[in-house]
Design a protein around this motif. Structure first.
Motif, PDB file in Angstrom:
ATOM      1  N   GLU A 275      -3.809   2.783  13.400  1.00 40.98           N
ATOM      2  CA  GLU A 275      -3.768   3.890  13.569  1.00 40.98           C
ATOM      3  C   GLU A 275      -2.377   4.108  13.579  1.00 40.98           C
ATOM      4  N   LEU A 276      -1.450   3.617  14.360  1.00 47.13           N
ATOM      5  CA  LEU A 276      -0.060   3.734  14.398  1.00 47.13           C
ATOM      6  C   LEU A 276       0.771   3.681  13.110  1.00 47.13           C
ATOM      7  N   ILE A 277       0.285   2.703  12.461  1.00 41.67           N
ATOM      8  CA  ILE A 277       0.937   2.392  11.132  1.00 41.67           C
ATOM      9  C   ILE A 277       0.536   3.610  10.144  1.00 41.67           C
ATOM     10  N   GLU A 278      -0.601   3.932  10.063  1.00 41.41           N
ATOM     11  CA  GLU A 278      -0.962   4.994   9.182  1.00 41.41           C
ATOM     12  C   GLU A 278      -0.346   6.156   9.527  1.00 41.41           C
ATOM     13  N   ASP A 279      -0.207   6.706  10.801  1.00 41.37           N
ATOM     14  CA  ASP A 279       0.612   7.846  11.352  1.00 41.37           C
ATOM     15  C   ASP A 279       1.922   7.773  10.912  1.00 41.37           C
ATOM     16  N   VAL A 280       2.653   6.692  11.018  1.00 45.12           N
ATOM     17  CA  VAL A 280       4.078   6.473  10.393  1.00 45.12           C
ATOM     18  C   VAL A 280       3.903   6.685   8.980  1.00 45.12           C
ATOM     19  N   CYS A 281       3.124   6.099   8.344  1.00 41.21           N
ATOM     20  CA  CYS A 281       3.047   6.655   6.776  1.00 41.21           C
ATOM     21  C   CYS A 281       3.023   8.003   6.524  1.00 41.21           C
ATOM     22  N   ASP A 282       2.120   8.782   7.237  1.00 40.61           N
ATOM     23  CA  ASP A 282       2.102  10.088   7.233  1.00 40.61           C
ATOM     24  C   ASP A 282       2.971  10.918   7.272  1.00 40.61           C
ATOM     25  N   GLU A 283       3.982  10.389   8.129  1.00 44.37           N
ATOM     26  CA  GLU A 283       5.160  11.421   8.703  1.00 44.37           C
ATOM     27  C   GLU A 283       6.387  10.792   8.377  1.00 44.37           C
ATOM     28  N   HIS A 284       6.428   9.700   7.786  1.00 41.11           N
ATOM     29  CA  HIS A 284       8.021   9.098   7.838  1.00 41.11           C
ATOM     30  C   HIS A 284       8.233   8.490   6.338  1.00 41.11           C
ATOM     31  N   VAL A 285       7.109   7.783   5.679  1.00 43.54           N
ATOM     32  CA  VAL A 285       7.416   6.898   4.571  1.00 43.54           C
ATOM     33  C   VAL A 285       7.758   7.841   3.326  1.00 43.54           C
ATOM     34  N   GLN A 286       8.468   7.406   2.367  1.00 47.93           N
ATOM     35  CA  GLN A 286       8.837   8.044   1.144  1.00 47.93           C
ATOM     36  C   GLN A 286       7.845   7.874   0.039  1.00 47.93           C
ATOM     37  N   ASN A 287       7.263   6.686  -0.045  1.00 53.90           N
ATOM     38  CA  ASN A 287       6.154   6.519  -1.089  1.00 53.90           C
ATOM     39  C   ASN A 287       5.033   6.975  -0.760  1.00 53.90           C
ATOM     40  N   LEU A 288       4.533   7.928  -1.163  1.00 53.53           N
ATOM     41  CA  LEU A 288       3.330   8.864  -0.859  1.00 53.53           C
ATOM     42  C   LEU A 288       2.160   8.036  -1.016  1.00 53.53           C
ATOM     43  N   LYS A 289       1.870   6.859  -2.020  1.00 52.23           N
ATOM     44  CA  LYS A 289       0.846   6.112  -2.231  1.00 52.23           C
ATOM     45  C   LYS A 289       0.697   4.794  -1.396  1.00 52.23           C
ATOM     46  N   LEU A 290       1.828   4.529  -0.524  1.00 53.86           N
ATOM     47  CA  LEU A 290       1.983   3.405   0.378  1.00 53.86           C
ATOM     48  C   LEU A 290       0.642   3.352   1.035  1.00 53.86           C
ATOM     49  N   LYS A 291       0.399   4.572   1.730  1.00 51.73           N
ATOM     50  CA  LYS A 291      -0.645   4.529   2.792  1.00 51.73           C
ATOM     51  C   LYS A 291      -2.084   4.120   2.236  1.00 51.73           C
ATOM     52  N   SER A 292      -2.203   4.647   1.176  1.00 47.50           N
ATOM     53  CA  SER A 292      -3.430   4.358   0.345  1.00 47.50           C
ATOM     54  C   SER A 292      -3.591   3.065  -0.104  1.00 47.50           C
ATOM     55  N   SER A 293      -2.536   2.412  -0.424  1.00 48.28           N
ATOM     56  CA  SER A 293      -2.732   1.022  -0.975  1.00 48.28           C
ATOM     57  C   SER A 293      -2.574   0.019   0.126  1.00 48.28           C
ATOM     58  N   LEU A 294      -2.124   0.299   1.187  1.00 43.01           N
ATOM     59  CA  LEU A 294      -2.194  -0.610   2.407  1.00 43.01           C
ATOM     60  C   LEU A 294      -3.612  -0.512   3.237  1.00 43.01           C
ATOM     61  N   PHE A 295      -3.946   0.757   3.134  1.00 47.54           N
ATOM     62  CA  PHE A 295      -5.234   1.096   3.825  1.00 47.54           C
ATOM     63  C   PHE A 295      -6.414   1.841   2.952  1.00 47.54           C
ATOM     64  N   PRO A 296      -6.924   1.236   2.052  1.00 50.64           N
ATOM     65  CA  PRO A 296      -7.899   2.038   1.160  1.00 50.64           C
ATOM     66  C   PRO A 296      -9.090   2.401   1.832  1.00 50.64           C
ATOM     67  N   LYS A 297      -9.389   3.500   1.532  1.00 49.08           N
ATOM     68  CA  LYS A 297     -10.653   4.384   2.187  1.00 49.08           C
ATOM     69  C   LYS A 297     -12.063   3.393   2.009  1.00 49.08           C
ATOM     70  N   GLU A 298     -11.927   2.741   0.873  1.00 53.26           N
ATOM     71  CA  GLU A 298     -13.150   1.759   0.757  1.00 53.26           C
ATOM     72  C   GLU A 298     -12.777   0.379   0.678  1.00 53.26           C
ATOM     73  N   GLY A 299     -13.767  -0.554   1.353  1.00 56.52           N
ATOM     74  CA  GLY A 299     -13.227  -1.871   1.077  1.00 56.52           C
ATOM     75  C   GLY A 299     -12.216  -2.414   2.448  1.00 56.52           C
ATOM     76  N   GLU A 300     -12.006  -3.663   2.158  1.00 57.99           N
ATOM     77  CA  GLU A 300     -10.971  -4.211   3.451  1.00 57.99           C
ATOM     78  C   GLU A 300      -9.690  -3.977   2.825  1.00 57.99           C
ATOM     79  N   ASN A 301      -8.807  -3.800   3.923  1.00 56.97           N
ATOM     80  CA  ASN A 301      -7.308  -3.877   3.660  1.00 56.97           C
ATOM     81  C   ASN A 301      -6.788  -5.097   3.005  1.00 56.97           C
ATOM     82  N   PRO A 302      -5.902  -4.784   2.106  1.00 57.47           N
ATOM     83  CA  PRO A 302      -5.487  -5.889   1.379  1.00 57.47           C
ATOM     84  C   PRO A 302      -4.478  -6.811   2.150  1.00 57.47           C
TER      85      PRO A 302
END
Length: 121
Positions: free
Chosen positions: A38-65
């Protein structure tokens, strides 16, 4: 030798090292601290520049890669490129969370002993 004796000896000889995870923090805050993902996802939402980073690290379906520590390293690299520090960003997110519930015995233990803490967070 009993585990209790080993713990007591380590505490008395000031060589105690506690290895904790989020469960310890959650117990002391009545569940008010976020978990590592949850912390890493929050950081992605608020700070990362790559908008696709969160969805690639934490896909909504399946396991995290990746394992969470690997995902955190990738987020840390994105932040470093912006001149930000992951530890400082996370610290600013959780610094206002205080202890809650029955914590007097924990406070007493921490104030009267010298020890190290290793955390998985």
């Amino acid at each position: 030798m009993s585990e209790y004796f080993e713990i007591a000896y380590a505490a008395a000889s000031k060589r105690l090292c506690l290895f904790t995870g989020t469960g310890f923090s959650k117990a002391l805050t009545q569940g008010n601290v976020p978990g590592w993902q949850e912390l890493i996802e929050d950081v992605c939402d608020e700070h990362v520049q790559n908008l696709k980073l969160k969805s690639s690290l934490f896909p909504k379906e399946g396991e995290n890669p990746l394992r969470l520590e690997e995902a955190a390293q990738i987020v840390e690299m994105d932040l470093a490129g912006q001149g930000k520090n992951l530890h400082e960003v996370i610290a600013s997110k959780i610094k206002s969370i205080g202890l809650s519930g029955e914590t007097e015995s924990i406070k007493e233990f921490f104030s009267e002993r010298s020890f190290r803490i290793v955390t998985t967070n």
